[in-house]
Design a protein around this motif. Sequence first.
Motif, PDB file in Angstrom:
ATOM      1  N   MET A 240      73.820  -1.038  80.447  1.00 62.30           N
ATOM      2  CA  MET A 240      73.063  -0.395  79.269  1.00 62.30           C
ATOM      3  C   MET A 240      71.690   0.091  80.062  1.00 62.30           C
ATOM      4  N   SER A 241      71.286   1.032  79.934  1.00 62.37           N
ATOM      5  CA  SER A 241      69.867   1.905  80.446  1.00 62.37           C
ATOM      6  C   SER A 241      69.160   2.538  79.556  1.00 62.37           C
ATOM      7  N   TYR A 242      67.765   2.892  79.941  1.00 63.32           N
ATOM      8  CA  TYR A 242      66.884   3.823  79.181  1.00 63.32           C
ATOM      9  C   TYR A 242      65.972   4.414  80.303  1.00 63.32           C
ATOM     10  N   ARG A 243      66.146   5.593  80.369  1.00 63.19           N
ATOM     11  CA  ARG A 243      65.194   6.420  81.029  1.00 63.19           C
ATOM     12  C   ARG A 243      64.128   7.191  80.177  1.00 63.19           C
ATOM     13  N   PHE A 244      62.914   6.921  80.890  1.00 65.22           N
ATOM     14  CA  PHE A 244      61.768   7.357  80.202  1.00 65.22           C
ATOM     15  C   PHE A 244      61.174   8.639  80.972  1.00 65.22           C
ATOM     16  N   SER A 245      61.305   9.715  80.367  1.00 68.09           N
ATOM     17  CA  SER A 245      61.022  11.076  80.820  1.00 68.09           C
ATOM     18  C   SER A 245      59.443  11.269  80.328  1.00 68.09           C
ATOM     19  N   PRO A 246      58.570  11.991  81.251  1.00 65.04           N
ATOM     20  CA  PRO A 246      57.459  12.445  80.934  1.00 65.04           C
ATOM     21  C   PRO A 246      57.135  13.622  80.461  1.00 65.04           C
ATOM     22  N   GLU A 247      55.986  13.920  79.967  1.00 62.75           N
ATOM     23  CA  GLU A 247      55.476  15.460  79.713  1.00 62.75           C
ATOM     24  C   GLU A 247      55.179  16.154  80.865  1.00 62.75           C
ATOM     25  N   PHE A 248      56.126  17.095  81.243  1.00 63.86           N
ATOM     26  CA  PHE A 248      56.137  17.724  82.320  1.00 63.86           C
ATOM     27  C   PHE A 248      54.710  19.065  82.291  1.00 63.86           C
ATOM     28  N   SER A 249      53.931  18.804  83.310  1.00 63.90           N
ATOM     29  CA  SER A 249      52.878  19.916  83.222  1.00 63.90           C
ATOM     30  C   SER A 249      52.976  20.732  84.658  1.00 63.90           C
ATOM     31  N   ALA A 250      53.282  22.149  84.600  1.00 62.98           N
ATOM     32  CA  ALA A 250      53.387  22.805  85.735  1.00 62.98           C
ATOM     33  C   ALA A 250      52.249  23.627  86.005  1.00 62.98           C
ATOM     34  N   SER A 251      51.901  23.774  87.329  1.00 60.96           N
ATOM     35  CA  SER A 251      50.726  24.524  87.605  1.00 60.96           C
ATOM     36  C   SER A 251      50.967  25.683  88.443  1.00 60.96           C
ATOM     37  N   GLY A 252      50.180  26.848  88.221  1.00 61.38           N
ATOM     38  CA  GLY A 252      50.499  28.054  89.082  1.00 61.38           C
ATOM     39  C   GLY A 252      49.929  29.310  88.421  1.00 61.38           C
ATOM     40  N   HIS A 253      50.784  30.370  88.489  1.00 62.54           N
ATOM     41  CA  HIS A 253      50.440  31.621  88.070  1.00 62.54           C
ATOM     42  C   HIS A 253      51.165  31.888  86.439  1.00 62.54           C
ATOM     43  N   VAL A 254      50.445  31.783  85.578  1.00 62.43           N
ATOM     44  CA  VAL A 254      50.936  31.869  84.114  1.00 62.43           C
ATOM     45  C   VAL A 254      50.341  33.063  83.498  1.00 62.43           C
ATOM     46  N   TYR A 256      50.206  35.570  80.522  1.00 60.04           N
ATOM     47  CA  TYR A 256      50.865  35.469  79.179  1.00 60.04           C
ATOM     48  C   TYR A 256      50.026  36.523  78.063  1.00 60.04           C
ATOM     49  N   THR A 257      49.994  37.671  77.780  1.00 61.86           N
ATOM     50  CA  THR A 257      49.116  38.398  76.863  1.00 61.86           C
ATOM     51  C   THR A 257      48.049  38.628  77.269  1.00 61.86           C
ATOM     52  N   GLN A 258      47.835  39.162  78.616  1.00 54.53           N
ATOM     53  CA  GLN A 258      46.620  39.501  79.197  1.00 54.53           C
ATOM     54  C   GLN A 258      45.650  38.344  79.309  1.00 54.53           C
ATOM     55  N   THR A 259      46.224  37.268  79.324  1.00 51.60           N
ATOM     56  CA  THR A 259      45.398  35.887  79.497  1.00 51.60           C
ATOM     57  C   THR A 259      46.282  35.067  80.686  1.00 51.60           C
ATOM     58  N   THR A 260      45.466  34.641  81.668  1.00 54.72           N
ATOM     59  CA  THR A 260      46.087  33.628  82.637  1.00 54.72           C
ATOM     60  C   THR A 260      45.810  32.149  82.372  1.00 54.72           C
ATOM     61  N   TYR A 261      46.891  31.504  82.310  1.00 52.34           N
ATOM     62  CA  TYR A 261      46.761  29.973  82.031  1.00 52.34           C
ATOM     63  C   TYR A 261      47.113  29.252  83.389  1.00 52.34           C
ATOM     64  N   ASP A 262      46.601  28.015  83.560  1.00 53.34           N
ATOM     65  CA  ASP A 262      46.929  27.106  84.893  1.00 53.34           C
ATOM     66  C   ASP A 262      47.915  26.226  84.538  1.00 53.34           C
ATOM     67  N   GLU A 263      48.461  25.896  83.475  1.00 55.37           N
ATOM     68  CA  GLU A 263      49.370  24.936  83.157  1.00 55.37           C
ATOM     69  C   GLU A 263      50.007  25.222  81.901  1.00 55.37           C
ATOM     70  N   ILE A 264      51.546  24.723  82.410  1.00 57.67           N
ATOM     71  CA  ILE A 264      52.426  24.671  81.177  1.00 57.67           C
ATOM     72  C   ILE A 264      52.899  23.529  80.681  1.00 57.67           C
ATOM     73  N   ASN A 265      52.834  22.872  79.696  1.00 53.45           N
ATOM     74  CA  ASN A 265      52.979  21.596  79.274  1.00 53.45           C
ATOM     75  C   ASN A 265      54.375  21.525  78.546  1.00 53.45           C
ATOM     76  N   ILE A 266      55.444  20.828  79.074  1.00 51.55           N
ATOM     77  CA  ILE A 266      56.664  20.513  78.483  1.00 51.55           C
ATOM     78  C   ILE A 266      56.994  19.346  78.121  1.00 51.55           C
ATOM     79  N   PRO A 267      57.161  18.617  77.219  1.00 51.10           N
ATOM     80  CA  PRO A 267      57.756  17.387  76.505  1.00 51.10           C
ATOM     81  C   PRO A 267      59.237  17.107  77.123  1.00 51.10           C
ATOM     82  N   MET A 268      59.413  16.070  77.695  1.00 52.01           N
ATOM     83  CA  MET A 268      61.139  15.856  78.180  1.00 52.01           C
ATOM     84  C   MET A 268      61.405  14.797  77.189  1.00 52.01           C
TER      85      MET A 268
END
Length: 429
Positions: A240-254, A256-268
């Motif tokens: 039996m096993s349990y894998r804990f996944s993080p909320e993933f934050s990616a930085s870079g060039h984003v 979106y609709t004439q606005t630049t964001y530094d991070e995307i936050n994705i729950p896994m």
Amino acid sequence: MKYFNKTILAVAVTLASSQALAAGFQLNSQSATGIGRAFAGDAVIADNASVLSRNPAAMAMFDKKSLSVGVAYADLDVNITDVTGIAGTANYGSVDGAAESKIIPNFYYIQPINDSWAFGVAGFSNFGTGTDLTGLANVNPQLPNGASLPAPVDLLGNTEIVTMNFNASLSYRFNEHFSIGAGVDIIYGEGNLSREGNLPSPPDGNMVPTSLVDVDADGVAFGGIIGTVYEFNADNRLGMSYRFSPEFSASGHVNYTQTTYDEINIPMPDIFQVAGFHQLNDTFALHYTAQLTTWGDFDEITLSDGQIANGTATGNASLKQYQWDDSWLFSVGGTYTINEQWKVRAGYMHDQGVVGELSSLSIPDSDRNWYTAGASYNLSSQTTIDMGIAFVRGEDVHVTEASDVLKSDVTASTRSDAVYYSVQYNYQF
């Protein structure tokens, strides 16, 4: 930009695949041995070092150093057909082969420290692939009055995703029956994404090329896994096993609709599994797995640290909300020993889809059935070559999704199939 305000499905999968041919955007390609038996019993069989991808406690069953290195080739067949909008009056056509085939590597190394402790390191992927629906984004059908319609560019485009999970784990054996293990996951992901097409431009409404989204981001996140093995005897055991996944934050060039964001936050999602192995006689073994992935945690994608062109900070934004369901996977398999050189295996897996009421063109999810076979050849007492093949068959799904560009629902039919080919080299020192 009025054509694209809240819905941005693409960013929701910037660092996660929409066509991984498992529930949600999850991969099942961690070893050739596992592919050959539909990953039935993979958290407890421990016939080579690739068990580290499923259960660190299983390292306690190794009395020699063990190395496994492999690669899987995913031949994907994803089709999006009969894409229409404006109550069926606008036909945007179809895309055959919307997902590119992928090569997915892996490696594992286990080293017993003494009779109680063992250590292991691994590199493999749990998520990742890509889709390209750009051809549909450039279609501008004409209405009977001669007017040209834009494509639902907010729902279409190109996505290329790569993720890699680096793991370091320890196991401890309490006695001849019970072992535990734990590990740390370092997850690297990168994504390149575009959403662009011809949209009407004021004041005359002529179609002009317009970029809605331009993303180039990467990041590192940390997760973990814990596991246990109980050995009734040499021929029967449970894991039996349990894998804990993080909320993933990616930085870079984003952008979106004439606005630049530094991070995307994705729950896994987290991954829980139970597996069993039973050697029924000298030649045949039965094994099975039940796995739960908490896709209900994948509920909302957010952006952080936004700035418009003049440098004014806009803060955070909610991009997309989901109503995904937790997903179960069930598999059963068998291994038959022909002689000292050859073993053959086969398996069946049923993988539940995750998409609930809110379906999607870019994530044509459905229940899937896996039909698999494999073989192992012993080159020597220390060296084994494993081979595996899996035929993955999805279902035809009718999709309806709202487009902010069209101010209308868009409908389509989707289907995702695949064939996995894998080979693996195993060595015991």
